[in-house]
Motif scaffolding. Structure first.
Motif, PDB file in Angstrom:
ATOM      1  N   ARG A  49       6.567   0.312 -12.106  1.00  0.00           N
ATOM      2  CA  ARG A  49       6.925  -0.680 -11.092  1.00  0.00           C
ATOM      3  C   ARG A  49       8.383  -0.501 -10.680  1.00  0.00           C
ATOM      4  O   ARG A  49       8.726  -0.669  -9.507  1.00  0.00           O
ATOM      5  N   GLN A  50       9.239  -0.124 -11.641  1.00  0.00           N
ATOM      6  CA  GLN A  50      10.645   0.091 -11.321  1.00  0.00           C
ATOM      7  C   GLN A  50      10.825   1.262 -10.370  1.00  0.00           C
ATOM      8  O   GLN A  50      11.717   1.244  -9.518  1.00  0.00           O
TER       9      GLN A  50
ATOM     10  N   ALA B  50      -0.644  -2.780  -7.865  1.00  0.00           N
ATOM     11  CA  ALA B  50      -1.982  -2.873  -8.451  1.00  0.00           C
ATOM     12  C   ALA B  50      -2.869  -1.736  -7.963  1.00  0.00           C
ATOM     13  O   ALA B  50      -3.648  -1.160  -8.741  1.00  0.00           O
ATOM     14  N   ALA B  51      -2.757  -1.388  -6.675  1.00  0.00           N
ATOM     15  CA  ALA B  51      -3.567  -0.292  -6.127  1.00  0.00           C
ATOM     16  C   ALA B  51      -3.220   1.029  -6.797  1.00  0.00           C
ATOM     17  O   ALA B  51      -4.102   1.850  -7.079  1.00  0.00           O
ATOM     18  N   ILE B  52      -1.935   1.265  -7.051  1.00  0.00           N
ATOM     19  CA  ILE B  52      -1.523   2.497  -7.725  1.00  0.00           C
ATOM     20  C   ILE B  52      -2.124   2.557  -9.121  1.00  0.00           C
ATOM     21  O   ILE B  52      -2.673   3.580  -9.555  1.00  0.00           O
ATOM     22  N   GLY B  53      -2.048   1.450  -9.855  1.00  0.00           N
ATOM     23  CA  GLY B  53      -2.581   1.415 -11.211  1.00  0.00           C
ATOM     24  C   GLY B  53      -4.080   1.620 -11.280  1.00  0.00           C
ATOM     25  O   GLY B  53      -4.604   2.113 -12.289  1.00  0.00           O
ATOM     26  N   GLN B  54      -4.781   1.258 -10.204  1.00  0.00           N
ATOM     27  CA  GLN B  54      -6.231   1.402 -10.179  1.00  0.00           C
ATOM     28  C   GLN B  54      -6.692   2.740  -9.608  1.00  0.00           C
ATOM     29  O   GLN B  54      -7.880   3.008  -9.515  1.00  0.00           O
TER      30      GLN B  54
ATOM     31  N   ALA C 210       6.713  -3.975   1.506  1.00  0.00           N
ATOM     32  CA  ALA C 210       5.371  -3.543   1.127  1.00  0.00           C
ATOM     33  C   ALA C 210       5.384  -2.802  -0.209  1.00  0.00           C
ATOM     34  O   ALA C 210       4.513  -3.023  -1.068  1.00  0.00           O
ATOM     35  N   LEU C 211       6.364  -1.935  -0.405  1.00  0.00           N
ATOM     36  CA  LEU C 211       6.443  -1.178  -1.653  1.00  0.00           C
ATOM     37  C   LEU C 211       6.733  -2.078  -2.851  1.00  0.00           C
ATOM     38  O   LEU C 211       6.313  -1.768  -3.977  1.00  0.00           O
TER      39      LEU C 211
END
Length: 238
Positions: free
Chosen positions: A64-65, A31-35, A23-24
């Motif tokens: 992302r890393q 994408a959810a984190i970036g938004q 999932a991670l």
């Protein structure tokens, strides 16, 4: 906060960790984190049974890393299961960890996944109320696969127990898992809901009962303790 009690089989433990890792690593979670409001989140990973152990300390997720590195740490070691099931003490451990870490988040959330009701430590309602008083949200991922747990200990409608006795706070929700192939997808959905701050319907009200008649009522917030005491007296607890 991930259940590693003895009701979990070794296969379930492995699937659980790999499910969180998958999932991670997903595009949707990144994408959810970036938004999100800040474009960053902080995470820790704790395994619990009757005791608790922080497997991955708090980390800031900015790239992302960072997500890949966190996920990699979940799959490098698989330890044996631990005794008992104390959701209540897991919640208190999570509350203290959120209070004492070095981050100041806009939202603070405890995720609890598990395959049975509380049967050790302080009453789960007391622990939950302490956590909610701090403004912390509790979300649940009840594991209803029945792969590892014996029939005597199994609680039907564990999702109702989680809604009634465990989860709470602003935007709280429960996502039940009925089969292990669905686990990673359920974790991904849960993370996206939390990160995007989507508010689902209100949880069910708390309606505890006072005594166990032999029926495993999922709205009884002491049902785990009652089952444990019944079988302890019947079989002897070392």
């Amino acid at each position: 906060m991930v259940d590693v009690s003895r009701s979990m089989s070794p296969r379930e433990l492995e699937l659980q960790r790999k499910g969180y890792a998958a999932a991670l690593r997903s595009d949707a979670v990144w994408a959810a984190i970036g938004q999100g409001f800040l474009g960053t989140i902080a995470l820790s990973f704790v395994e619990w049974a009757g005791t608790q152990k922080e497997r991955v300390p708090w980390r800031l997720i900015e790239t992302r890393q960072d997500l890949f590195d966190f996920a990699d740490l979940l799959t490098v070691q698989f330890d044996p299961t631990l005794r008992r099931t104390s959701i209540s003490e897991a919640l208190i451990f999570g509350m203290r960890s959120l209070e004492e870490n070095s981050f100041d988040g806009l939202r603070r959330v405890i995720d609890v996944s598990g395959d049975g009701p509380n049967n050790q430590g302080r009453p789960v309602l007391r622990a939950r109320d302490s956590v909610l008083a701090k403004g912390i949200t509790i979300n649940g991922l009840p594991l209803m696969t029945r792969d590892g747990i014996g029939g005597d200990w199994h609680l039907e409608e564990l999702d109702v127990y989680y809604r009634t006795c465990v989860t709470g706070g602003q935007g709280s929700f429960v996502i039940p898992v009925y089969s292990w192939p669905d686990f990673a997808e359920a974790v991904k959905r849960k993370l996206i809901l939390e990160i995007a701050a989507i508010v689902p319907p209100e949880p069910l009200p708390v309606v505890p009962i006072q005594a166990w008649s032999g029926t495993k009522d999922p709205t009884d917030c002491r049902i785990g303790e009652k089952i444990w005491e019944f079988y302890r007296q019947r079989w002897w607890e070392p």
